[in-house]
Design an enzyme around this catalytic site. Sequence first.
Site, PDB file in Angstrom:
ATOM      1  N   ASP A  93       5.050   9.731  53.344  1.00  0.00           N
ATOM      2  CA  ASP A  93       3.670   9.318  53.570  1.00  0.00           C
ATOM      3  C   ASP A  93       2.906   9.529  52.267  1.00  0.00           C
ATOM      4  OD1 ASP A  93       4.333   9.105  56.241  1.00  0.00           O
ATOM      5  OD2 ASP A  93       2.713  10.404  56.953  1.00  0.00           O
ATOM      6  N   HIS A 150      12.359  11.383  52.794  1.00  0.00           N
ATOM      7  CA  HIS A 150      13.498  10.659  53.349  1.00  0.00           C
ATOM      8  C   HIS A 150      14.042   9.688  52.302  1.00  0.00           C
ATOM      9  CE1 HIS A 150      12.656  11.833  57.670  1.00  0.00           C
ATOM     10  NE2 HIS A 150      11.564  12.240  57.038  1.00  0.00           N
ATOM     11  N   SER A 253       1.975  16.847  46.989  1.00  0.00           N
ATOM     12  CA  SER A 253       2.649  16.684  45.700  1.00  0.00           C
ATOM     13  C   SER A 253       2.916  15.209  45.454  1.00  0.00           C
ATOM     14  CB  SER A 253       3.929  17.506  45.632  1.00  0.00           C
ATOM     15  OG  SER A 253       4.307  17.681  44.287  1.00  0.00           O
TER      16      SER A 253
END
Length: 288
Positions: A93, A150, A253
Amino acid sequence: MAKLIDFIKVTPQYFIPKHMLSSGMHWFMQVETPWIKNNVIKLLTKIYGINISEAADEDINNYPHFNAFFTRALKPEARPIDDTPNSWVSPVDGLISQSTHIEGNKIIQAKCHPYTVEALVGGDISYAKQFNNGDAAVIYLSPKDYHRIHIPVDAKLLSMTYVPGDLFAVNPATVRQVDGLFARNERLVIRFENEQGPFCLIMVGAIFVGSMETVWEGKITPDYEPTIQHWDYQDNNIQFNKGDEIGRFNMGSTVVLLTTEEQLPELGKIHANTPIKMGELLAKYPNT
């Protein structure tokens, strides 16, 4: 005025003990005292607008500490994996803060702030050359985002390098002000390959990022090591399918993606500041 505001926001970061503060944040995020961790979760959920309804477990009392909540799993339906053939999905995201063609071996971080692929991957010149004239994308994760990482496409894990460095913030103001920020901060350089060729996913650390970890090695930071470390997995046959979890951040981050020349040109043509969710279509291979 905007430049002055950026200067005021960024300059103190040169003087504060960033590694010590980040270690302290990591410790605090592990506190298990119920009234402390529950109130911190409630406060930061309100401040950042975190959507608890997406969590696999919506009861904050069930999380042993704040770090467990921050790196929480989501309900499977919350992040479906796009099944477009011959495509990449977003690994996280976040906000696609930069999408660019790599000019030779240079990536332009912001106006007048170029850095080299060699510097980004920790000085491995022969490896970096594979990405000359390729494409790159930078995805910024804010504290409100889902913080598991992911894999964007089916691939085999080749190796990983821990590159020690600074811990500047990775917010837009710091990107505009600090030369070579992503090649300056601490990072994990993770090398993959598939039938279309090699690609690289880089996890960039930042101040208050309490930890970085991968599913194959566990927690990498902290402790903050002073020298480069390298892990080779070429003989381990570690395979991932598109959308599989490969790691996680605590707090916000950045992830940087690198592809070779003509491998995935769409990766370098995404509009800046495009919001994206993990699993959404990121780019398609050409001629598909």
